[in-house]
Scaffold this active site. Structure first.
Site, mmCIF file in Angstrom:
data_model
loop_
_atom_site.group_PDB
_atom_site.id
_atom_site.type_symbol
_atom_site.label_atom_id
_atom_site.label_comp_id
_atom_site.label_asym_id
_atom_site.label_seq_id
_atom_site.Cartn_x
_atom_site.Cartn_y
_atom_site.Cartn_z
ATOM 1 N N SER A 186 0.858 -1.183 0.000
ATOM 2 C CA SER A 186 0.000 0.000 0.000
ATOM 3 C C SER A 186 0.898 1.238 0.000
ATOM 4 C CB SER A 186 -0.966 -0.023 1.190
ATOM 5 O OG SER A 186 -1.926 1.012 1.079
ATOM 6 N N THR A 187 0.782 2.107 1.006
ATOM 7 C CA THR A 187 1.545 3.361 1.025
ATOM 8 C C THR A 187 3.047 3.098 0.895
ATOM 9 O OG1 THR A 187 -0.121 4.260 2.520
ATOM 10 C CG2 THR A 187 1.919 5.508 2.275
ATOM 11 N N MET A 236 -0.063 1.077 5.149
ATOM 12 C CA MET A 236 -0.812 1.356 6.365
ATOM 13 C C MET A 236 -1.900 0.312 6.557
ATOM 14 S SD MET A 236 -0.838 3.601 8.797
ATOM 15 C CE MET A 236 -1.889 4.177 10.127
ATOM 16 N N ASP A 262 -4.297 -4.944 5.903
ATOM 17 C CA ASP A 262 -4.695 -5.753 4.757
ATOM 18 C C ASP A 262 -3.540 -6.670 4.343
ATOM 19 O OD1 ASP A 262 -6.348 -6.671 2.703
ATOM 20 O OD2 ASP A 262 -5.568 -5.198 1.279
ATOM 21 N N HIS A 310 -2.562 -1.126 -3.501
ATOM 22 C CA HIS A 310 -3.697 -0.224 -3.337
ATOM 23 C C HIS A 310 -3.477 1.030 -4.177
ATOM 24 C CE1 HIS A 310 -4.252 -2.136 0.915
ATOM 25 N NE2 HIS A 310 -4.784 -2.888 -0.030
#
Length: 342
Positions: free
Chosen positions: A161-162, A281, A284, A187
């Protein structure tokens, strides 16, 4: 609780005022200054010392990407890019931005308010805890075995993600054409994943494409789940792994979800898989990675020191889903080492 101090850099007066008003409406955020170009932004950084910067790419006097290249070495401040649909956003990520949001086009007032107060505010809060300035990488030397033809039965699954766009690129650039098929959930907003895949395809030896239903998971190819409102799974059909893209509700707040992909890999590939969870973050992917490990797969988690946000790998590590914790520059080498013994 201390408020997150934000500098807004945006050349459009109307959009700049919307950003300032809506970010200030969040009780955890205060906009300490706004700027219409990088020169005003530089002065505001020195005066106000913001925690996070929101940055438009298309700016007068100096574009946002060049500003990032000059900013980060001197002022390692987390930057969230606000971009229209353009692959320039990935240049911005390479230049040091930690995340991006898609600028709404032809949005209603309600949609714009939702974007400002939810999506953008959330990204700003995540960025406020991100690590910046650790982009320097050690040159990699990866002595390894060449993987044989029987590796067609293996699969590598990656979730991030991030900070993941650059982390994934770091790993994929070290993969050669003998790597088993790779499936990825990163993501990302809809429509950006195709541009991201195309960009990686130009920079990597492996083939990289945005996945579609029916794509076969083959050695030397990387399939990236499309952003939007669908999840990606793998299935076993006609003796090979294939991907299926199906619409569904968000899982862990995300669509596509890393957990959905990892759980399908656990069910279908079992001990013939390697799972990798990278910077991001939230949680998931942690349960799915645990399912993979319990099914006999090898699992790797990015370590805290090399993560932009040590969230997803930490949750996975804490629940016992991570078998090996590695620095980002070492993950490709570790992957090959594990695959060579399978």
């Amino acid at each position: 609780m201390r408020q997150i101090r934000v500098l807004v850099v945006e050349d459009s007066l109307l959009f700049r005022e919307l950003l300032v008003r809506n970010l200030n409406a969040d009780p955890g955020i205060t906009v300490v200054a706004s700027a219409r170009d990088p020169y005003e932004a530089r002065d505001a950084i020195i005066e106000h010392r913001p925690d996070v910067i929101t940055l438009d790419i298309e700016l007068p006097r100096m574009d946002g990407i060049e500003f990032l290249r000059r900013l980060i070495p001197q002022h390692p401040i987390p930057v969230v890019v606000i971009s229209s649909l353009s692959d320039k956003v990935f240049e911005a990520m390479s230049a040091g931005a930690v995340d991006f949001v898609a600028k709404p086009a032809n949005a209603t007032r309600a949609q714009l308010d939702n974007f400002m107060r939810n999506e953008l505010a959330v990204k700003v809060k995540i960025a406020s805890i991100a690590k910046v300035g650790n982009k320097k990488r050690t040159p990699l030397d990866l002595p390894r075995e060449t993987l044989s033809e029987k590796r067609k039965d293996l699969v590598v699954a990656i979730g991030a993600s991030t900070g993941g766009t650059e982390a994934i690129a770091t790993v994929l650039k070290e993969f050669d054409t003998d790597i088993p098929g790779v499936v990825i959930v990163q993501h990302m907003p809809a429509k950006f994943t195709e541009m991201y895949a195309n960009r990686l395809n130009e920079k990597c030896v492996v083939r990289v494409k945005e996945a579609k239903t029916g794509d076969v998971v083959t050695p030397g190819q990387v399939l990236i789940a499309p952003g939007g409102d669908a999840h990606m799974k793998i299935i076993r059909k006609d003796g090979v792994y294939q991907v299926v893209i199906r619409q569904g509700p968000k899982v862990n707040g995300h669509c596509p979800s890393v957990d959905v992909l990892f759980e399908s890999v656990a069910q279908v590939a079992g001990d013939k898989a390697v799972g990798i969870i990278l910077t991001g973050m939230g949680g998931d992917g942690s349960k799915g990675l645990l399912a993979m490990r319990n099914a006999g797969a090898h699992t790797i988690g990015q370590d805290e020191s090399s993560c932009v946000v040590y969230g997803m790998p930490k949750v996975a590590y804490d629940i016992g889903a991570v078998e090996y914790q590695e620095r980002l520059p070492d993950i490709a080498k570790k992957t090959y080492s594990l695959l060579s013994k399978m």
